[in-house]
Design a protein around this motif. Structure first.
Motif, PDB file in Angstrom:
ATOM      1  N   HIS A  85      54.108  96.736 -40.137  1.00  0.00           N
ATOM      2  CA  HIS A  85      53.562  95.987 -39.083  1.00  0.00           C
ATOM      3  C   HIS A  85      54.085  94.650 -39.145  1.00  0.00           C
ATOM      4  CE1 HIS A  85      51.075  99.541 -38.808  1.00  0.00           C
ATOM      5  NE2 HIS A  85      50.848  99.258 -40.236  1.00  0.00           N
ATOM      6  N   PRO A  86      54.616  93.912 -38.173  1.00  0.00           N
ATOM      7  CA  PRO A  86      54.885  92.712 -38.053  1.00  0.00           C
ATOM      8  C   PRO A  86      53.578  91.657 -38.125  1.00  0.00           C
ATOM      9  CG  PRO A  86      56.287  93.712 -36.422  1.00  0.00           C
ATOM     10  CD  PRO A  86      55.287  94.804 -36.916  1.00  0.00           C
ATOM     11  N   LEU A  87      53.639  90.839 -38.863  1.00  0.00           N
ATOM     12  CA  LEU A  87      52.532  89.969 -39.092  1.00  0.00           C
ATOM     13  C   LEU A  87      52.266  89.150 -37.945  1.00  0.00           C
ATOM     14  CD1 LEU A  87      52.768  88.396 -42.729  1.00  0.00           C
ATOM     15  CD2 LEU A  87      51.627  90.363 -42.133  1.00  0.00           C
ATOM     16  N   PRO A  88      50.945  89.095 -37.317  1.00  0.00           N
ATOM     17  CA  PRO A  88      50.832  88.173 -36.431  1.00  0.00           C
ATOM     18  C   PRO A  88      51.387  86.922 -36.223  1.00  0.00           C
ATOM     19  CG  PRO A  88      48.707  88.454 -37.574  1.00  0.00           C
ATOM     20  CD  PRO A  88      49.756  89.497 -38.218  1.00  0.00           C
ATOM     21  N   VAL A  89      51.949  86.425 -35.193  1.00  0.00           N
ATOM     22  CA  VAL A  89      52.694  85.235 -35.205  1.00  0.00           C
ATOM     23  C   VAL A  89      51.709  84.175 -34.850  1.00  0.00           C
ATOM     24  CG1 VAL A  89      54.847  83.824 -34.344  1.00  0.00           C
ATOM     25  CG2 VAL A  89      55.049  86.176 -34.996  1.00  0.00           C
ATOM     26  N   LYS A  90      51.738  82.892 -35.165  1.00  0.00           N
ATOM     27  CA  LYS A  90      50.577  82.027 -34.776  1.00  0.00           C
ATOM     28  C   LYS A  90      50.915  81.477 -33.198  1.00  0.00           C
ATOM     29  CE  LYS A  90      48.097  79.727 -36.894  1.00  0.00           C
ATOM     30  NZ  LYS A  90      46.648  79.756 -37.145  1.00  0.00           N
ATOM     31  N   PRO A  91      50.090  81.126 -32.421  1.00  0.00           N
ATOM     32  CA  PRO A  91      50.438  80.890 -31.087  1.00  0.00           C
ATOM     33  C   PRO A  91      51.487  79.418 -31.113  1.00  0.00           C
ATOM     34  CG  PRO A  91      48.123  80.880 -31.211  1.00  0.00           C
ATOM     35  CD  PRO A  91      48.887  81.152 -32.700  1.00  0.00           C
ATOM     36  N   GLY A  92      52.304  79.598 -30.252  1.00  0.00           N
ATOM     37  CA  GLY A  92      53.487  78.566 -29.792  1.00  0.00           C
ATOM     38  C   GLY A  92      54.498  78.744 -30.719  1.00  0.00           C
ATOM     39  N   ILE A  93      54.485  79.340 -31.799  1.00  0.00           N
ATOM     40  CA  ILE A  93      55.701  79.278 -32.686  1.00  0.00           C
ATOM     41  C   ILE A  93      56.963  79.987 -32.114  1.00  0.00           C
ATOM     42  CG2 ILE A  93      56.698  80.629 -34.713  1.00  0.00           C
ATOM     43  CD1 ILE A  93      55.132  78.324 -35.700  1.00  0.00           C
ATOM     44  N   GLU A  94      56.905  81.042 -31.301  1.00  0.00           N
ATOM     45  CA  GLU A  94      58.191  81.239 -30.961  1.00  0.00           C
ATOM     46  C   GLU A  94      58.809  80.521 -29.812  1.00  0.00           C
ATOM     47  OE1 GLU A  94      58.606  85.979 -30.779  1.00  0.00           O
ATOM     48  OE2 GLU A  94      56.641  85.710 -30.855  1.00  0.00           O
ATOM     49  N   ALA A  95      57.942  80.041 -28.888  1.00  0.00           N
ATOM     50  CA  ALA A  95      58.298  79.020 -27.961  1.00  0.00           C
ATOM     51  C   ALA A  95      58.904  77.583 -28.561  1.00  0.00           C
ATOM     52  CB  ALA A  95      57.191  78.504 -27.080  1.00  0.00           C
ATOM     53  N   LEU A  96      58.558  77.069 -29.782  1.00  0.00           N
ATOM     54  CA  LEU A  96      58.830  75.986 -30.231  1.00  0.00           C
ATOM     55  C   LEU A  96      60.350  76.469 -30.992  1.00  0.00           C
ATOM     56  CD1 LEU A  96      58.856  73.229 -31.301  1.00  0.00           C
ATOM     57  CD2 LEU A  96      57.487  74.102 -33.431  1.00  0.00           C
ATOM     58  N   LEU A  97      60.418  77.533 -31.576  1.00  0.00           N
ATOM     59  CA  LEU A  97      61.706  77.885 -32.197  1.00  0.00           C
ATOM     60  C   LEU A  97      62.918  78.168 -31.188  1.00  0.00           C
ATOM     61  CD1 LEU A  97      60.262  80.667 -34.816  1.00  0.00           C
ATOM     62  CD2 LEU A  97      61.599  78.094 -35.383  1.00  0.00           C
ATOM     63  N   ARG A  98      62.551  78.599 -30.141  1.00  0.00           N
ATOM     64  CA  ARG A  98      63.469  78.785 -29.064  1.00  0.00           C
ATOM     65  C   ARG A  98      63.897  77.313 -28.443  1.00  0.00           C
ATOM     66  NH1 ARG A  98      60.059  83.167 -27.298  1.00  0.00           N
ATOM     67  NH2 ARG A  98      59.008  81.847 -25.856  1.00  0.00           N
ATOM     68  N   HIS A  99      62.979  76.610 -28.251  1.00  0.00           N
ATOM     69  CA  HIS A  99      63.226  75.327 -28.071  1.00  0.00           C
ATOM     70  C   HIS A  99      64.352  74.392 -28.881  1.00  0.00           C
ATOM     71  CE1 HIS A  99      62.793  70.907 -26.355  1.00  0.00           C
ATOM     72  NE2 HIS A  99      62.538  70.668 -27.638  1.00  0.00           N
ATOM     73  N   LEU A 100      63.838  74.769 -30.450  1.00  0.00           N
ATOM     74  CA  LEU A 100      64.672  73.958 -31.041  1.00  0.00           C
ATOM     75  C   LEU A 100      65.994  74.456 -31.329  1.00  0.00           C
ATOM     76  CD1 LEU A 100      61.942  73.445 -33.976  1.00  0.00           C
ATOM     77  CD2 LEU A 100      62.989  71.787 -32.510  1.00  0.00           C
ATOM     78  N   GLN A 101      66.111  75.799 -31.083  1.00  0.00           N
ATOM     79  CA  GLN A 101      67.491  76.426 -31.098  1.00  0.00           C
ATOM     80  C   GLN A 101      68.369  76.010 -29.885  1.00  0.00           C
ATOM     81  OE1 GLN A 101      67.761  80.989 -30.183  1.00  0.00           O
ATOM     82  NE2 GLN A 101      68.537  81.007 -32.483  1.00  0.00           N
ATOM     83  N   LEU A 102      67.724  75.824 -28.598  1.00  0.00           N
ATOM     84  CA  LEU A 102      68.615  75.412 -27.484  1.00  0.00           C
ATOM     85  C   LEU A 102      68.895  73.921 -27.839  1.00  0.00           C
ATOM     86  CD1 LEU A 102      66.285  76.710 -24.652  1.00  0.00           C
ATOM     87  CD2 LEU A 102      68.594  77.160 -25.269  1.00  0.00           C
ATOM     88  N   GLN A 103      68.059  73.393 -28.525  1.00  0.00           N
ATOM     89  CA  GLN A 103      68.399  71.758 -28.740  1.00  0.00           C
ATOM     90  C   GLN A 103      69.403  71.764 -29.959  1.00  0.00           C
ATOM     91  OE1 GLN A 103      67.172  68.838 -27.074  1.00  0.00           O
ATOM     92  NE2 GLN A 103      66.488  70.361 -25.696  1.00  0.00           N
ATOM     93  N   GLY A 104      69.733  72.790 -30.627  1.00  0.00           N
ATOM     94  CA  GLY A 104      70.496  72.594 -31.654  1.00  0.00           C
ATOM     95  C   GLY A 104      70.173  71.962 -32.854  1.00  0.00           C
TER      96      GLY A 104
END
Length: 219
Positions: A85-104
């Motif tokens: 079972h994937p562990l519950p991800v904290k709110p906003g983590i995936e959005a932040l990671l996508r942003h940082l990835q886009l920014q390189g």
């Protein structure tokens, strides 16, 4: 500050809502052994090294408390759960990671948990691709609040501490970042650090996605 070159993520309580889940497994096992764990007692162990956890738990439950045995059982149950079972991800983590990835902007995970555990949790949650480096507590000589874990990340990426930012939830994690002269953002989890310590961070946020706005505003 300029746009950071490296973001260093803690894991438990920061990326994953794992502290509450681990407390459930630990409490169940402790009851089987005849011990009752309160939330307040558990929160006093958050962010501590295993040696300090051992000392604290023996203060609560006596010198005969089998800390290593019970902790290992709880960790095995947690890992068995995470495997299926994937562990519950904290709110906003995936959005932040996508942003940082886009920014390189490079991202890594620096956790007191064993590196194998960190990799398992990230893989089952499908977050591994966001991180190009992982370091666990078993890779180190010194635990937080020693800055070794964060400075090792900076050396790996050949990044000056001042050009990195640490994301942390625990007091010891914040102290480790400050000891390494690395700017730190706090996103509290089960235990909110003291206000004097929080005053030394860049900021204290409710959710991880707010960090993107903070980093842009400070750039």
């Amino acid at each position: 500050m300029n746009i950071p070159k490296l973001i260093i993520f803690d894991m438990d309580g920061l990326i994953f809502d794992s502290e509450r889940l681990f407390m459930q497994f630990l409490s169940q096992i402790m009851l089987d052994y005849g011990y009752h764990l309160t939330r307040e007692q558990y929160c006093q162990t958050l962010g501590l090294s295993m040696n300090d956890v051992r000392t604290t738990m023996k203060e609560f439950f006596g010198e005969d408390y089998p800390c290593d045995e019970i902790s290992a059982m709880a960790r095995r149950r947690m890992n068995e759960y995470a495997f299926h079972h994937p562990l519950p991800v904290k709110p906003g983590i995936e959005a932040l990671l996508r942003h940082l990835q886009l920014q390189g902007i490079a991202c890594c995970v620096a956790s007191s948990s064993p590196r194998e555990t960190v990799s398992l949790y990230l893989e089952t949650a499908r977050l591994s691709s966001y991180f190009s480096f992982i370091i666990g507590g078993d890779d180190l000589l010194h635990s937080k609040p020693d800055p070794e874990i964060f400075l090792t990340c900076c050396r790996h990426f050949q990044t000056a501490p001042a050009d990195a930012v640490v994301l942390e939830d625990s007091e010891n994690g914040i102290k480790a970042a400050l000891a390494g002269n690395i700017p730190v953002i706090c996103i509290p989890d089960m235990k909110r650090p003291g206000e004097e310590l929080l005053s030394r961070t860049l900021c204290t946020l409710d959710t991880a996605d707010q960090a993107a706005e903070i980093l842009i505003c400070h750039s």
